[in-house]
Design a protein around this motif. Sequence first.
Motif, PDB file in Angstrom:
ATOM      1  N   SER A   1       0.828  -1.205   0.000  1.00  0.00           N
ATOM      2  CA  SER A   1       0.000   0.000   0.000  1.00  0.00           C
ATOM      3  C   SER A   1       0.870   1.265   0.000  1.00  0.00           C
TER       4      SER A   1
ATOM      5  N   SER B   1      -1.055  -1.387  -7.257  1.00  0.00           N
ATOM      6  CA  SER B   1      -1.520  -0.034  -7.570  1.00  0.00           C
ATOM      7  C   SER B   1      -0.354   0.942  -7.771  1.00  0.00           C
TER       8      SER B   1
ATOM      9  N   LEU C   1       3.807  -5.345  -8.493  1.00  0.00           N
ATOM     10  CA  LEU C   1       3.637  -6.801  -8.663  1.00  0.00           C
ATOM     11  C   LEU C   1       2.182  -7.163  -8.434  1.00  0.00           C
TER      12      LEU C   1
HETATM   13  C1  LIG Z   1      -5.491  -3.067   2.755  1.00  0.00           C
HETATM   14  S1  LIG Z   1      -3.970  -2.846   1.969  1.00  0.00           S
HETATM   15  C2  LIG Z   1      -2.863  -3.654   3.111  1.00  0.00           C
HETATM   16  C3  LIG Z   1      -1.578  -2.887   3.320  1.00  0.00           C
HETATM   17  C4  LIG Z   1      -0.616  -3.488   4.338  1.00  0.00           C
HETATM   18  N1  LIG Z   1      -0.156  -4.776   3.935  1.00  0.00           N
HETATM   19  C5  LIG Z   1      -1.256  -3.553   5.715  1.00  0.00           C
HETATM   20  O1  LIG Z   1      -1.555  -4.626   6.191  1.00  0.00           O
HETATM   21  O2  LIG Z   1      -1.447  -2.485   6.324  1.00  0.00           O
HETATM   22  C6  LIG Z   1      -4.085  -4.036   0.634  1.00  0.00           C
HETATM   23  C7  LIG Z   1      -3.147  -3.753  -0.531  1.00  0.00           C
HETATM   24  O3  LIG Z   1      -3.123  -4.893  -1.395  1.00  0.00           O
HETATM   25  C8  LIG Z   1      -3.014  -4.422  -2.728  1.00  0.00           C
HETATM   26  N2  LIG Z   1      -3.508  -5.450  -3.656  1.00  0.00           N
HETATM   27  C9  LIG Z   1      -4.799  -5.810  -3.890  1.00  0.00           C
HETATM   28  N3  LIG Z   1      -4.855  -6.737  -4.850  1.00  0.00           N
HETATM   29  C10 LIG Z   1      -3.579  -6.978  -5.238  1.00  0.00           C
HETATM   30  C11 LIG Z   1      -2.993  -7.842  -6.209  1.00  0.00           C
HETATM   31  N4  LIG Z   1      -3.730  -8.636  -6.983  1.00  0.00           N
HETATM   32  N5  LIG Z   1      -1.645  -7.815  -6.333  1.00  0.00           N
HETATM   33  C12 LIG Z   1      -0.876  -7.010  -5.566  1.00  0.00           C
HETATM   34  N6  LIG Z   1      -1.382  -6.169  -4.625  1.00  0.00           N
HETATM   35  C13 LIG Z   1      -2.717  -6.161  -4.471  1.00  0.00           C
HETATM   36  C14 LIG Z   1      -3.863  -3.161  -2.748  1.00  0.00           C
HETATM   37  O4  LIG Z   1      -3.499  -2.307  -3.807  1.00  0.00           O
HETATM   38  C15 LIG Z   1      -3.580  -2.569  -1.363  1.00  0.00           C
HETATM   39  O5  LIG Z   1      -2.591  -1.594  -1.397  1.00  0.00           O
END
Ligand SMILES: C[S@@+](CC[C@H](N)C(=O)[O-])C[C@H]1O[C@@H](n2cnc3c(N)ncnc32)[C@H](O)[C@@H]1O
Length: 301
Positions: free
Chosen positions: A136, A170, A225
């Motif tokens: 994120s 993203s 990724l």
């Molecule tokens: C809710 S945030 C979690 C951030 C951090 N790991 C935390 O626990 O605070 C989820 C993140 O996963 C990413 N994400 C969602 N689908 C994804 C995918 N297919 N591949 C990579 N990242 C992904 C989103 O863009 C987002 O930034």
Amino acid sequence: MSTNPKLTEKEISPTLAAGLYTQKQLSQEQFKKIATFMEKTTGIKMPDSKRTMIQSRLANRLKVLHFNDYAQYIDYVFSSSDRANEEIVMMIDLLTTNLTHFFREKPHFDFMTATVLPHLAECEIKCPAIWSAGCSSGEEPYTLSIVMKEFMAAHRGVFTDYSILATDISSRILSKAVEGLYPLESVDKLPYDIKHKYFLKSKNPDKPYAKVKNEVRQKIQFDRLNFMDSSFNIRPKKNIIFCRNVLIYFDKPTQLDVIRKLVDCLEVGGFLFLGHSETIFGSDLPIKTVSTTVFQKIKES
Ligand SMILES: C[S@@+](CC[C@H](N)C(=O)[O-])C[C@H]1O[C@@H](n2cnc3c(N)ncnc32)[C@H](O)[C@@H]1O
């Protein structure tokens, strides 16, 4: 449908008024098109309950692109042109949930300091390789970098260095992460000495923010990724992987597939951290549970 700007809502017929109103609604069919695409491309589940969320998050794109309705937007975004491909990246950015904060789920960082890092030190790993997968806006990898700095200051000579890879799907959120600038409130609750050692406060009172210091930032490499990629091919393998609060958005088979690919990128003896509401059910993966939602790889996969 063209609209007559001279008519007010009171002056037009109810049927026409309804038509004007629904024009800006995302129909069930349009919603399904976007939801199916999102699920296939990112793994993120989009049940019917997400329709309003999708509509409101895309509303501004309609304005910016001067489209009258979602039908035009959908024709554009799925038209396979170069500009459509750029818009797809934008749409994925807007439809992902990026909630995060510094030291989120703190027991994980405590466990890392008390158990994981001493274990890696005992195994004579000199330069732990860490991956924040689904990072994120950067708070998680920056927290990991701070935890490493704190540990190395308290246990001099144990590690020579460390590296952190931080990835997300993203691009918009990754550029925020690279910037390392946060509203002051996001560091408010951090202990004074952590704030003081690892953040700079802007001098401009009109634009107050906290900036992560270079010594914390320079250990992190940010990259895009997608967990849906067939293989992550992240080498060298990592000693620690954090993949938290991402899997909840995927269905069970997709979760297991992503975990399998993550475990493949983990050294034997390395640790995988999932979010506190995320679990691994009935898998044949070579991992054992060592703490709440923390797993250790026990043999080569
Ligand atoms: C809710 S945030 C979690 C951030 C951090 N790991 C935390 O626990 O605070 C989820 C993140 O996963 C990413 N994400 C969602 N689908 C994804 C995918 N297919 N591949 C990579 N990242 C992904 C989103 O863009 C987002 O930034």
